[in-house]
Design an enzyme around this catalytic site. Structure first.
Site, PDB file in Angstrom:
ATOM      1  N   ALA A 107      -6.439   4.651   8.129  1.00 18.02           N
ATOM      2  CA  ALA A 107      -7.840   5.079   8.049  1.00 18.02           C
ATOM      3  C   ALA A 107      -7.966   6.516   7.544  1.00 18.02           C
ATOM      4  CB  ALA A 107      -8.484   4.919   9.413  1.00 18.02           C
ATOM      5  N   HIS A 108      -9.199   6.969   7.415  1.00 17.98           N
ATOM      6  CA  HIS A 108      -9.433   8.292   6.834  1.00 17.98           C
ATOM      7  C   HIS A 108      -8.852   9.422   7.686  1.00 17.98           C
ATOM      8  CE1 HIS A 108     -13.841   8.040   8.525  1.00 17.98           C
ATOM      9  NE2 HIS A 108     -12.965   7.741   9.434  1.00 17.98           N
ATOM     10  N   ASN A 109      -8.290  10.385   6.972  1.00 15.40           N
ATOM     11  CA  ASN A 109      -7.772  11.616   7.577  1.00 15.40           C
ATOM     12  C   ASN A 109      -6.560  11.407   8.479  1.00 15.40           C
ATOM     13  OD1 ASN A 109     -11.034  12.181   7.284  1.00 15.40           O
ATOM     14  ND2 ASN A 109      -9.708  13.835   6.606  1.00 15.40           N
TER      15      ASN A 109
END
Lengths: 347, 347, 347
Positions: free
Chosen positions: A239-241
Site C-alpha cells: 500500500a501507499h507509503n
C-alpha cells in the site's frame, strides 16, 4: 558446456567419476532423482542425501563432505544451492530480448529510450520517461510520464509503471505488476468518500524483483519505497507509503497496509498481512499466514493463525473459542474454590 | 497558488502568521514533519499535535481550536482532513489525458466514442460500446461489446471492461482491474465440472473506484452490482451476483464470495473474506483479516482471526487449540466434582 | 428456442402446463423468483422449493419428483442443475470471436497460427508459438516463444502465456491471468538473494479454466502441471512445480506454495492456503479460509480458521488465546489437586 568449463564458471573443484572425461558435456539442470547423464544436479538439503547414491545425473554440486558418496562426477563447492543458482543462469532458457523499439510500440517524442534498450510490440512509453541501457520493456507494457526504468532492468509483458515512478538497475518487474496505482485514501464527508489524490510516487531499488499481478501503490505524500535487492512474489499488495528494507523477501498473497515499515533482511511468509503504520525490525521472519497487528521491535520468528484439522474436530474446537473467556473465568473460580476447600480441610 | 486563493478554494478562514502575506505561494502538500515554506499541511489526528509547534510548512489546515498553537499561517476549517482531500485535488500531479482517439487504438465502427472522450494507444473498444464525454480509456485497455463507460469515468492503463458491463459517471477503474470476467460456476456431472455460462453483467455505480488487479465477476443470471460511491482497493475479488451497497469501502486483498450482499456505508478491512450468500447489514465495520461466515443483521464492529506472537509462544498455544473441546469438558467435570465434594463436606 | 427444442437439446421430458403449446418460445434463463414467461428456470436446491409455486417463468427444469407441484410447464430431468448448465450454453450471450488475425496483432513469422484460429487486436504471438484450430487469442494478449494454445482454447483479453508453456484443448484462460511467470526461487548468499532462473514451464490440461488475475508460475526444474478439467477461480497463486490433479476446483484468493501436490477431484475453498511441498490426497475438500500446513493422506473434509464475532466478544476471547497453554496447565494442576483432595477425604 563441459564439466571443466562448469567447474571454472562455478568456482568448483571437479572430482571426475572413473572413466569420465572433463570434456563431458552438460546441457541442462535437473534434480538428483530425475538427472540424466547430460544434466547437472545438486545436493543442498541433507534430507535428499539418500537420492545421491542412485542418481544418474552427469554431475552433482556437493560439499566436499558428501563428495565421497557421490557415484558420479562431483563439483565440490562450499554452498551447493548458491552454485546451483549460478548454474541456473548459465542454462537459462528464457528467450533473448531484441534490442531496439518495435514499430508498433508508441514512444512519446519526449521520452528517452537508450539505443541499447528494448521496447517490445504494443508497449507505450510516455513523455519524459527514461528507459536505460540494456533495459527492456515487454509487450503491451506501459511506462508513465517521467518514470525511469534503470539500466538492465526489465518489465515483462503487461507490466505497468505509472507516472513519476523510479525503478533502479537490474530490477525485474513481472507481468501485470502495477507500480504506482493510486493509494487507497479517502476522507469521509457526510457519509461519502472524498478522494485524496495520491501525490507521491514509488521508488524501486536496484536488483528488486516484483512478482506477477503484484501492486505497489504510489505514496499519498512522499514515496512508497522498495529497498535494494528486495524480492516480492506474485499477488502481493504494497500500500501507499510502505517502506521495505533492503534484501527483504515477501512471499505470495501477502498484503502490507499503508505506511507500514518492514526492516532489512526480513522474510514475510505467504499470505502474511501487515497492519498499517506498524514497524517491523530488521531481520524478522514472519511465518506464512500470520497477521502482524502491531510493531515488532526485535529480530526473531513470529507466527499466527491456527492449525487445520478434519472438519468435525475443528468445528468442535472452534465453537469453544467463543467460550474461551468464560472458560478462563471458570478456571479461576475453580482455583479459588479449591483453595478455600483445602484451607477449610486443613483447619 | 497563493494562501488567499487556497483559503477561497477550501472555504477556510486564513489566519496569517506575523510577517506573512496572503500572496505567499504554496506549490504542494506535505506532512507536518516534512512541510517546507512553500507547502501546505494539515492537522487532523490529535496524536500529531506535537508536530504542530515545530512545523516549517507554509500553512496548516487546522480546526479553530488548534489554530492558536500554530506557529505558521493557519487555514481554519471544520474538517482539516476533508480540506486536505480537496487540496490534494488542487495539487494533483497526474498527467493530463489527451482528448481524442490515439491512432493505434482499435475502435469498432459500431462503437460510440464521445468527441470529448480520450482513448489512448493500443486500447480496443468493441462494437456497440459507448465511451461518454470526458471519459478516458487508458493505454492497452479493453472495452467489450455493448459496454458503457459513463461521463467523466476513467479506465487506467490495462483495465478491462468485458461485454455487457455498465460503468456510471466519474468512476475510476485502476490498472489491470477486470470487470466482467466469468463468475465461477460449474455443475458436477460424473465427477467432471460442466461450465455454467455466466449470462449476467456488471453494473458499477457513479463515483466508484475499483483498485488495481481487482476482479468484479459478471453475474450468472442477473448482474453483479457495485453501488454508488463504493471504493474498492487493489487485489479484491468480487464474485458473481455480489451486491455492494452505496458508499461502502473495501480494503485490499478482500474476497467476497458469490451472491453475498454487503450493505450501504460498510467498511471491510484488508484481507477480510465474506462467505457466499451472506447478507451484511448497512453500517457494519468488519475489521481486517475477519472471515464473515454468516449474515450480520445489525450495524456494529465485527472481528475475527487471532493475535500473532513469537513463534515459540504461538506454537505452545496453537497446539492447545486442538484440545480446546476436551479442555472444556474437563473443566465441566472439575466443576461437578468440586460441587459434589463441597456437598459431602457440608454434610 | 421453443420448449420442444429445449426438451430435445437438454434430454428432458416436457410436461406442458394447461393451455401452453410446445412451440412456446424461451429466450433466456432466470431464477424461480424472477423468471418471466419467456424464460427458463430450474429447481436444484430443495430449499428453493417454496418459490416453485409462485414462479412466473415459462418453464422449470425439475426432477420428476417436483414436477407435479410445478404451476408452469416442466422439463423433467435427473439433474436440473446440470441441465441448467447445458441450457446456459444455449443462451450464452458472449460475443462471437472473429476468425483470423487482426491487422494490429503482431505475429512472429515463425509462429504457427491455424487458419481457423482468431487473434485479436494488439495481441503478440512470438516465434515458434502455435495457436490451434478454433483457438482464440484475445485483445492485447501475449503468447511467448514456443508456447502452444490447443484446439478450441481461449485466452481472454490481456491474458499472458509465457515462453515454453503448453495449454491443451478447450481451455479458458481469463483476462490478465499470467501463465509461466518465474517461480519465486533464490539462494541466500552473504545476506543477499541470488536468483535461481526458472528453467521449467507450465502444462495446462484440456478443459481447464484459469481465472482472471490468477498466476501459474513456471517450474524451477520440470514443469508446473494443471491436470485435465481443473477449474481455477480469480486471484489464485499457483507456485512453481505445483501439481493439481484432474478435475479439482480451486476457489478465489487461494495460494498454493511451491511443489505442493493437490490430488484429483479435490475442492479448495476460497482463501485457502496450501503450504509448500505438502501432498493432498485425491477427493479432499478443504473449506474456505483453511491453511493446510501438512500433508493429508485420506479423503475427507478439512477446515481451519476461526468464527468471527462482534469485536468486543472477539477481543475478550482472542486475548485468552495467548494464555491457552497456561490455562491447560492450570487445568491439569486442578485435576491433580482435586484427585488428592478426594483421596485424603476418603481416608
Amino acid at each position: 558446456m563441459s564439466l571443466a568449463q562448469l567447474a571454472l564458471e562455478l568456482g568448483a573443484e571437479l572430482r571426475l567419476a572413473p572413466g569420465v572425461d572433463a570434456a563431458h558435456e552438460i546441457s541442462g539442470l535437473s534434480t538428483l532423482q530425475d538427472g540424466k547423464p547430460d544434466q547437472l544436479t545438486f545436493l543442498a538439503n541433507p534430507n535428499y542425501r539418500r537420492f545421491l547414491k542412485t542418481t544418474s545425473a552427469g554431475a552433482v554440486l556437493v560439499t566436499a563432505e558428501f563428495a565421497d558418496g557421490c557415484p558420479v562426477s562431483a563439483l565440490c563447492v562450499d554452498n551447493p544451492y548458491l552454485a546451483f543458482a549460478k548454474a541456473s543462469a548459465l542454462f537459462n532458457t528464457a528467450p533473448l530480448v531484441e534490442v531496439g523499439v518495435h514499430p508498433s510500440a508508441v514512444i512519446h517524442p519526449d521520452a528517452e529510450v537508450d539505443p541499447c534498450a528494448s521496447v517490445a510490440a504494443g508497449a507505450v512509453v510516455e513523455a519524459f520517461a527514461k528507459i536505460g541501457p540494456r533495459a527492456s520493456v515487454g509487450a503491451n507494457c506501459f511506462v508513465g510520464e517521467g518514470s525511469t526504468l534503470g539500466e538492465g532492468s526489465c518489465l515483462y509483458a503487461g507490466a505497468i509503471l505509472h507516472h513519476g515512478c523510479q525503478v533502479g538497475r537490474d530490477a525485474i518487474i513481472h507481468s501485470h505488476a502495477v507500480i504506482g496505482a493510486d493509494g487507497f485514501g479517502f476522507a469521509l464527508h457526510q457519509r461519502e468518500w472524498i478522494k485524496i489524490y495520491q501525490l507521491g510516487g514509488v521508488q524501486v531499488g536496484d536488483e528488486v524483483e516484483v512478482g506477477a499481478n503484484t501492486c505497489v501503490d504510489r505514496g499519498a505524500l512522499g514515496d512508497t519505497v522498495i529497498g535494494r535487492g528486495v524480492k516480492i512474489d506474485n499477488l502481493v499488495q504494497i500500500a501507499h507509503n510502505v517502506q521495505i528494507g533492503d534484501y527483504s523477501a515477501i512471499a505470495a498473497c501477502t498484503g502490507i497496509a499503508g505506511s507500514a515499515i518492514v526492516g532489512k533482511h526480513c522474510t514475510l511468509g505467504g499470505s502474511s498481512r501487515i497492519a498499517g503504520h506498524v514497524t517491523i525490525a530488521d531481520g524478522c521472519q514472519v511465518t506464512a499466514n500470520t497477521f502482524v497487528t502491531k510493531s515488532i521491535d526485535s529480530p526473531g520468528v513470529y507466527s499466527g493463525g491456527l492449525p487445520f484439522a478434519d472438519s468435525q474436530s475443528w468445528r468442535r474446537n472452534a465453537v469453544r473459542f467463543s467460550q474461551l473467556d468464560k472458560m478462563a473465568r471458570r478456571l479461576k473460580d475453580l482455583e479459588k474454590q479449591l483453595a478455600m476447600l483445602s484451607c477449610t480441610k486443613d483447619e
